[in-house]
Design an enzyme around this catalytic site. Sequence first.
Site, PDB file in Angstrom:
ATOM      1  N   GLY A  13       0.808  -1.220   0.000  1.00 13.12           N
ATOM      2  CA  GLY A  13       0.000   0.000   0.000  1.00 13.12           C
ATOM      3  C   GLY A  13       0.835   1.260   0.000  1.00 13.12           C
ATOM      4  N   ARG A  41      -3.398  -4.684  -7.332  1.00 15.49           N
ATOM      5  CA  ARG A  41      -2.382  -3.760  -6.842  1.00 15.49           C
ATOM      6  C   ARG A  41      -0.980  -4.218  -7.223  1.00 15.49           C
ATOM      7  NH1 ARG A  41      -3.225  -0.865  -0.890  1.00 15.49           N
ATOM      8  NH2 ARG A  41      -3.564   1.169  -1.828  1.00 15.49           N
ATOM      9  N   LEU A 164       6.517   8.536   7.535  1.00 12.36           N
ATOM     10  CA  LEU A 164       6.404   9.286   6.280  1.00 12.36           C
ATOM     11  C   LEU A 164       5.029   9.951   6.172  1.00 12.36           C
ATOM     12  CD1 LEU A 164       4.403   7.840   3.985  1.00 12.36           C
ATOM     13  CD2 LEU A 164       6.263   6.221   3.882  1.00 12.36           C
ATOM     14  N   LYS A 221       4.419   6.131  18.083  1.00  4.69           N
ATOM     15  CA  LYS A 221       3.759   6.404  16.799  1.00  4.69           C
ATOM     16  C   LYS A 221       2.391   7.048  17.016  1.00  4.69           C
ATOM     17  CE  LYS A 221       2.630   6.607  12.617  1.00  4.69           C
ATOM     18  NZ  LYS A 221       3.237   7.536  11.667  1.00  4.69           N
ATOM     19  N   LEU A 228       0.806  15.929  16.333  1.00  6.17           N
ATOM     20  CA  LEU A 228       0.734  16.670  15.067  1.00  6.17           C
ATOM     21  C   LEU A 228      -0.693  17.149  14.818  1.00  6.17           C
ATOM     22  CD1 LEU A 228       3.055  14.387  12.911  1.00  6.17           C
ATOM     23  CD2 LEU A 228       3.508  16.770  13.556  1.00  6.17           C
ATOM     24  N   CYS A 277      -4.536   8.535   8.642  1.00  6.87           N
ATOM     25  CA  CYS A 277      -3.870   8.257   9.925  1.00  6.87           C
ATOM     26  C   CYS A 277      -4.387   9.041  11.120  1.00  6.87           C
ATOM     27  CB  CYS A 277      -2.372   8.498   9.783  1.00  6.87           C
ATOM     28  SG  CYS A 277      -1.605   7.314   8.672  1.00  6.87           S
ATOM     29  N   PHE A 278      -4.445  10.367  11.018  1.00  2.02           N
ATOM     30  CA  PHE A 278      -4.655  11.178  12.223  1.00  2.02           C
ATOM     31  C   PHE A 278      -5.889  10.768  13.023  1.00  2.02           C
ATOM     32  CE2 PHE A 278      -2.040  15.169  10.878  1.00  2.02           C
ATOM     33  CZ  PHE A 278      -0.883  14.468  11.144  1.00  2.02           C
TER      34      PHE A 278
HETATM   35  P1  NAD Z   1      -3.073   0.376   2.479  1.00  2.00           P
HETATM   36  O1  NAD Z   1      -4.475   0.009   2.697  1.00  2.00           O
HETATM   37  O2  NAD Z   1      -2.695   1.307   1.396  1.00  2.00           O
HETATM   38  O3  NAD Z   1      -2.222  -0.963   2.231  1.00  2.00           O
HETATM   39  C1  NAD Z   1      -2.365  -2.131   2.976  1.00  2.00           C
HETATM   40  C2  NAD Z   1      -2.255  -3.333   2.033  1.00  2.00           C
HETATM   41  O4  NAD Z   1      -2.177  -4.534   2.821  1.00  2.00           O
HETATM   42  C3  NAD Z   1      -3.434  -3.527   1.093  1.00  2.00           C
HETATM   43  O5  NAD Z   1      -2.975  -3.481  -0.250  1.00  2.00           O
HETATM   44  C4  NAD Z   1      -4.002  -4.905   1.466  1.00  2.00           C
HETATM   45  O6  NAD Z   1      -4.466  -5.633   0.347  1.00  2.00           O
HETATM   46  C5  NAD Z   1      -2.802  -5.573   2.077  1.00  2.00           C
HETATM   47  N1  NAD Z   1      -3.138  -6.686   2.967  1.00  2.00           N
HETATM   48  C6  NAD Z   1      -4.029  -6.719   3.992  1.00  2.00           C
HETATM   49  N2  NAD Z   1      -4.018  -7.916   4.588  1.00  2.00           N
HETATM   50  C7  NAD Z   1      -3.103  -8.682   3.951  1.00  2.00           C
HETATM   51  C8  NAD Z   1      -2.626 -10.004   4.110  1.00  2.00           C
HETATM   52  N3  NAD Z   1      -3.090 -10.794   5.090  1.00  2.00           N
HETATM   53  N4  NAD Z   1      -1.686 -10.458   3.261  1.00  2.00           N
HETATM   54  C9  NAD Z   1      -1.203  -9.664   2.272  1.00  2.00           C
HETATM   55  N5  NAD Z   1      -1.603  -8.407   2.076  1.00  2.00           N
HETATM   56  C10 NAD Z   1      -2.538  -7.905   2.906  1.00  2.00           C
HETATM   57  O7  NAD Z   1      -2.545   0.925   3.883  1.00  2.00           O
HETATM   58  P2  NAD Z   1      -1.335   1.969   4.146  1.00  2.00           P
HETATM   59  O8  NAD Z   1      -1.809   3.364   3.978  1.00  2.00           O
HETATM   60  O9  NAD Z   1      -0.127   1.504   3.410  1.00  2.00           O
HETATM   61  O10 NAD Z   1      -1.123   1.754   5.705  1.00  2.00           O
HETATM   62  C11 NAD Z   1      -0.565   0.567   6.216  1.00  2.00           C
HETATM   63  C12 NAD Z   1      -0.249   0.768   7.690  1.00  2.00           C
HETATM   64  O11 NAD Z   1       0.729   1.798   7.845  1.00  2.00           O
HETATM   65  C13 NAD Z   1      -1.445   1.213   8.533  1.00  2.00           C
HETATM   66  O12 NAD Z   1      -1.326   0.603   9.807  1.00  2.00           O
HETATM   67  C14 NAD Z   1      -1.239   2.704   8.678  1.00  2.00           C
HETATM   68  O13 NAD Z   1      -1.797   3.191   9.868  1.00  2.00           O
HETATM   69  C15 NAD Z   1       0.255   2.821   8.710  1.00  2.00           C
HETATM   70  N6  NAD Z   1       0.782   4.122   8.247  1.00  2.00           N
HETATM   71  C16 NAD Z   1       0.264   4.741   7.144  1.00  2.00           C
HETATM   72  C17 NAD Z   1       0.814   5.936   6.679  1.00  2.00           C
HETATM   73  C18 NAD Z   1       0.262   6.625   5.466  1.00  2.00           C
HETATM   74  O14 NAD Z   1       0.693   7.732   5.183  1.00  2.00           O
HETATM   75  N7  NAD Z   1      -0.649   6.057   4.718  1.00  2.00           N
HETATM   76  C19 NAD Z   1       1.903   6.488   7.326  1.00  2.00           C
HETATM   77  C20 NAD Z   1       2.437   5.831   8.447  1.00  2.00           C
HETATM   78  C21 NAD Z   1       1.858   4.642   8.886  1.00  2.00           C
HETATM   79  C1  UDX Z   2       0.642  11.992   8.819  1.00  2.00           C
HETATM   80  C2  UDX Z   2       1.939  12.287   9.587  1.00  2.00           C
HETATM   81  O1  UDX Z   2       2.436  13.587   9.236  1.00  2.00           O
HETATM   82  C3  UDX Z   2       2.991  11.244   9.281  1.00  2.00           C
HETATM   83  O2  UDX Z   2       4.152  11.468  10.054  1.00  2.00           O
HETATM   84  C4  UDX Z   2       2.413   9.863   9.570  1.00  2.00           C
HETATM   85  O3  UDX Z   2       3.355   8.864   9.246  1.00  2.00           O
HETATM   86  C5  UDX Z   2       1.134   9.643   8.810  1.00  2.00           C
HETATM   87  O4  UDX Z   2       0.192  10.688   9.109  1.00  2.00           O
HETATM   88  P1  UDX Z   2      -0.186  12.389   6.317  1.00  2.00           P
HETATM   89  O5  UDX Z   2      -1.536  12.150   6.894  1.00  2.00           O
HETATM   90  O6  UDX Z   2       0.217  11.619   5.121  1.00  2.00           O
HETATM   91  O7  UDX Z   2       0.942  12.120   7.426  1.00  2.00           O
HETATM   92  O8  UDX Z   2      -0.044  13.951   5.942  1.00  2.00           O
HETATM   93  P2  UDX Z   2       0.173  15.273   6.815  1.00  2.00           P
HETATM   94  O9  UDX Z   2       1.123  16.128   6.090  1.00  2.00           O
HETATM   95  O10 UDX Z   2       0.487  14.992   8.221  1.00  2.00           O
HETATM   96  O11 UDX Z   2      -1.254  15.989   6.715  1.00  2.00           O
HETATM   97  C6  UDX Z   2      -2.386  15.474   7.383  1.00  2.00           C
HETATM   98  C7  UDX Z   2      -3.554  16.433   7.243  1.00  2.00           C
HETATM   99  O12 UDX Z   2      -3.328  17.618   8.009  1.00  2.00           O
HETATM  100  C8  UDX Z   2      -3.795  16.914   5.815  1.00  2.00           C
HETATM  101  O13 UDX Z   2      -5.173  16.955   5.571  1.00  2.00           O
HETATM  102  C9  UDX Z   2      -3.193  18.291   5.805  1.00  2.00           C
HETATM  103  O14 UDX Z   2      -3.750  19.129   4.840  1.00  2.00           O
HETATM  104  C10 UDX Z   2      -3.526  18.763   7.212  1.00  2.00           C
HETATM  105  N1  UDX Z   2      -2.663  19.840   7.708  1.00  2.00           N
HETATM  106  C11 UDX Z   2      -1.324  19.639   7.833  1.00  2.00           C
HETATM  107  C12 UDX Z   2      -3.221  21.059   8.091  1.00  2.00           C
HETATM  108  O15 UDX Z   2      -4.430  21.246   8.005  1.00  2.00           O
HETATM  109  N2  UDX Z   2      -2.400  22.042   8.584  1.00  2.00           N
HETATM  110  C13 UDX Z   2      -1.050  21.871   8.725  1.00  2.00           C
HETATM  111  O16 UDX Z   2      -0.378  22.791   9.185  1.00  2.00           O
HETATM  112  C14 UDX Z   2      -0.497  20.617   8.334  1.00  2.00           C
END
Ligand code: NAD
Ligand code: UDX
Length: 481
Positions: A13, A41, A164, A221, A228, A277-278
Amino acid sequence: SPRCKKIACIGAGYVGGPTMAMVALKCPDIEVVVVDINEVRIKAWNSEELPIYEPGLDDVVKAARGRNLFFSSDVKRHVGEADIVFVSVNTPTKTRGVGAGKAADLAYWEGAARMIASVSKTSKIVVEKSTVPVKTAEAIEKVLRRNCSDPAVQFEILSNPEFLAEGTAIEDLERPDRVLIGGKETPSGRSAVEVLKSVYEHWVPAERILTANLWSAELSKLTANAFLAQRISSINSISALCEATGADVGQVAHSIGTDSRIGGKFLNASVGFGGSCFQKDILNLVYICETLGLKQVADYWASVVSINDYQKQRFVERVIEAMFNTISGKKITVLGFAFKKDTGDTRETPALDVCQGLLQDNARLYIYDPKVTENQIHADLATPKFEWDHPGSRTPSRKQDSIKVLQDPYEAAQDSHALCVLTEWDEFKKYDYERIYDSMMKPAFVFDGRNILDHERLRKIGFIVYALGKPLDPFIQKPYS
Ligand code: NAD
Ligand code: UDX
């Protein structure tokens, strides 16, 4: 010490894909395979059109794919062969049952753990990359131990949360503020931490790799995201006060941000924070606190989410009030649907709640976003947010004919009564607003939910401008001031 030759990552993902692409790019001596049960995917990751849009991602993937970076749906084989297994599956908010609306749904995580146990013939380091509740490692360890038939196979669990942000993922991965690795404080735990550290040391300076115990890493985390988001809710709450007093939230943010103890980042008032996430992580934190009997702590963090909901609602009310208390049948142009710029991701986007609010008052929406697809926007607007919001209903609640998705912003603005800026895309600053103004109904309104446009210029053209947290345009009704 043992070395890592092969990494498998479960979950291709937003996190698994970019993170592993960077690991592969920086560690040519390690084979990295990203696996997923979602074959569509995986196919996209192997094509010219990657499944997610992220600046710079294409180059990183192209440099490593086929060399030591692979995407595969042969989950069992690659997990079985790996020395380190990252688990980066989704951990959404539970939508039903105990803890619905707050607790993290760990079903995907547990499924992945059971699968790891069943295919493991050699010992493995299992890394929590997903964001999980504190103490998840304990549960995962039990699942792994009890489901693996070979007693010689050892599992060591590490927590390595990902920090990230979308839109800047590649930059964040290449030069992270820090990498956090949590492990057990036992000899085998410490040695597993060293192995994972040696992977990151290929490109991350050693002093930026922090180690902690498992529970601290897991909790850090959730805490980082809560802090934030709290900054955004704090400044957004002040934006309402600014509008009521004639202060300017931009000036206030700048004035407080220059205090080095506060810092200037993440103080942009907005129509609300979004993203996958948030909200999910704060609700999870709230749920954990409630479960542990820490009511005051739970209430404190829950208020961050309440202010965010209030901000979105407040924006909708401003639009309706300014437009003479009725938007019924009026065409409103929505600029931006993604939850932030430089991504096509719409998960928990504030645009969704704002659009739903406007539709509730019978507006007609013409939506333009540079990266979000038409299908995605229609699907988002047709799906009730949570099952418990609309009990018993999974059917589209909205007539599709009041929503149009356009590929061209000028076309989207034609004959419209108002523009609502809901995402801070750079290109919105560069439009020909004279041309847009001329094509709109009068009075022509701009509601800038991100404060990115040049409001003085727009006023000179003739627009009536609402800018979040800024002194109100005299033309706009003032029930609040
Ligand atoms: P996502 O939904 O984009 O990706 C998750 C993937 O896992 C999907 O493609 C799904 O098909 C796959 N999956 C689920 N169960 C599975 C299994 N049993 N075997 C194989 N594949 C499987 O999610 P994401 O945004 O990448 O987030 C993943 C994790 O990372 C979450 O816990 C999220 O909170 C965390 N996270 C996300 C972000 C972000 O910016 N999106 C940042 C930091 C942490
Ligand atoms: C967030 C965290 O920043 C990151 O560290 C974590 O791993 C995943 O969750 P993300 O959600 O991808 O990342 O983007 P981020 O830049 O944090 O923005 C989150 C939301 O807050 C967005 O909707 C953004 O527009 C909003 N935002 C951000 C504000 O409204 N004001 C700001 O000053 C900053």
